[in-house]
Motif scaffolding. Structure first.
Motif, PDB file in Angstrom:
ATOM      1  N   ALA A 138      46.641 -30.959  21.863  1.00 12.20           N
ATOM      2  CA  ALA A 138      45.447 -30.168  22.190  1.00 12.20           C
ATOM      3  C   ALA A 138      45.727 -28.660  22.168  1.00 12.20           C
ATOM      4  N   ALA A 139      46.899 -28.248  22.637  1.00 16.67           N
ATOM      5  CA  ALA A 139      47.219 -26.820  22.651  1.00 16.67           C
ATOM      6  C   ALA A 139      47.318 -26.271  21.225  1.00 16.67           C
ATOM      7  N   ARG A 140      47.970 -26.996  20.337  1.00 15.95           N
ATOM      8  CA  ARG A 140      48.101 -26.544  18.944  1.00 15.95           C
ATOM      9  C   ARG A 140      46.741 -26.563  18.244  1.00 15.95           C
TER      10      ARG A 140
ATOM     11  N   GLU B 148      42.196 -23.728  15.704  1.00 11.79           N
ATOM     12  CA  GLU B 148      40.740 -23.761  15.506  1.00 11.79           C
ATOM     13  C   GLU B 148      40.117 -22.432  15.080  1.00 11.79           C
ATOM     14  N   PRO B 149      40.405 -21.300  15.736  1.00  6.59           N
ATOM     15  CA  PRO B 149      39.739 -20.063  15.319  1.00  6.59           C
ATOM     16  C   PRO B 149      40.130 -19.603  13.911  1.00  6.59           C
ATOM     17  N   LYS B 150      41.306 -19.992  13.457  1.00  8.20           N
ATOM     18  CA  LYS B 150      41.755 -19.592  12.125  1.00  8.20           C
ATOM     19  C   LYS B 150      41.265 -20.561  11.046  1.00  8.20           C
TER      20      LYS B 150
ATOM     21  N   CYS C 128      43.374 -34.079  16.260  1.00 12.13           N
ATOM     22  CA  CYS C 128      43.720 -34.189  17.672  1.00 12.13           C
ATOM     23  C   CYS C 128      42.708 -35.142  18.287  1.00 12.13           C
ATOM     24  N   GLY C 129      43.118 -36.375  18.524  1.00 15.49           N
ATOM     25  CA  GLY C 129      42.174 -37.389  19.000  1.00 15.49           C
ATOM     26  C   GLY C 129      41.084 -37.580  17.962  1.00 15.49           C
TER      27      GLY C 129
ATOM     28  N   ASP D  28      38.937 -35.201  17.137  1.00 12.01           N
ATOM     29  CA  ASP D  28      38.607 -33.907  16.557  1.00 12.01           C
ATOM     30  C   ASP D  28      39.472 -33.629  15.326  1.00 12.01           C
ATOM     31  N   SER D  29      38.887 -32.946  14.354  1.00 13.07           N
ATOM     32  CA  SER D  29      39.671 -32.582  13.177  1.00 13.07           C
ATOM     33  C   SER D  29      39.212 -31.234  12.623  1.00 13.07           C
ATOM     34  N   LEU D  30      40.144 -30.558  11.980  1.00 12.05           N
ATOM     35  CA  LEU D  30      39.904 -29.305  11.272  1.00 12.05           C
ATOM     36  C   LEU D  30      40.431 -29.512   9.862  1.00 12.05           C
ATOM     37  N   ALA D  31      39.719 -28.997   8.858  1.00  9.83           N
ATOM     38  CA  ALA D  31      40.194 -29.193   7.493  1.00  9.83           C
ATOM     39  C   ALA D  31      39.808 -28.016   6.603  1.00  9.83           C
ATOM     40  N   PHE D  32      40.617 -27.803   5.580  1.00 12.40           N
ATOM     41  CA  PHE D  32      40.324 -26.820   4.542  1.00 12.40           C
ATOM     42  C   PHE D  32      41.035 -27.265   3.274  1.00 12.40           C
TER      43      PHE D  32
END
Length: 165
Positions: free
Chosen positions: A28-30, A35-37, A109-110, A112-116
């Motif tokens: 979660a910390a990472r 996330e903002p980037k 993370c669980g 949640d996901s971020l992708a590019f």
């Protein structure tokens, strides 16, 4: 004219382009740090820059070597972003060559996901002179070098190797 983001599938369908997917599970910390980037980003680009002597241009950041590059900003084409990023990070002006690989990058993370997406291109240097002040403020680039042999800790080492052949 405003640039539009190319479709991942269109770039992946080009002859000779390697298509990859990289997924990293993070805590979660990472995830909160990324996330903002990552959240506003659609594409990033990297340049496999090879000089006449067969050396490849690399930057070292966080103890790892990688091809220079970064985020494609709104309104930029991949080529414009690549030229800007290489010059910002290394001081080397380049002309953009062919597309080597496209990668879908995801952080999970669980639930949640971020992708590019990330595209590696070849590039030819107009000069081999390196800047004394690599990167932009806060970027954290530790070194910029022309190398004959790729270090073992080179990020996307096989793509960089393939792009310089």
């Amino acid at each position: 004219m405003v640039a539009t983001d190319p479709a991942f599938a269109d770039l992946a369908a080009r002859d000779g382009v390697e298509t990859r997917r990289k997924v990293e599970s993070v805590d979660a910390a990472r995830f909160a740090e990324l996330e903002p980037k990552v959240d506003p980003m659609t594409w990033a680009v990297g340049a496999v820059v090879t000089d006449d002597a067969g050396r490849v241009l690399l930057v070292r950041e966080d103890g790892e070597w990688l091809a220079p590059g970064g985020e494609v900003e709104p309104g930029e084409t991949h080529a414009e972003a690549l030229v800007r990023e290489v010059r910002e990070e290394t001081g080397v002006p380049v002309s953009v060559g062919s597309l080597v690989a496209v990668t879908e990058v995801a952080f999970e993370c669980g639930d949640d996901s971020l992708a590019f997406y990330f595209a590696h291109y070849t590039a030819t240097p107009e000069t081999t002179e390196l800047t004394d002040d690599p990167g932009v403020d806060g970027e954290g680039i530790e070194a910029v070098e022309w190398v004959e042999k790729l270090p073992a800790n080179t990020v996307d080492r096989e793509v960089v190797r393939r792009g310089r052949d």
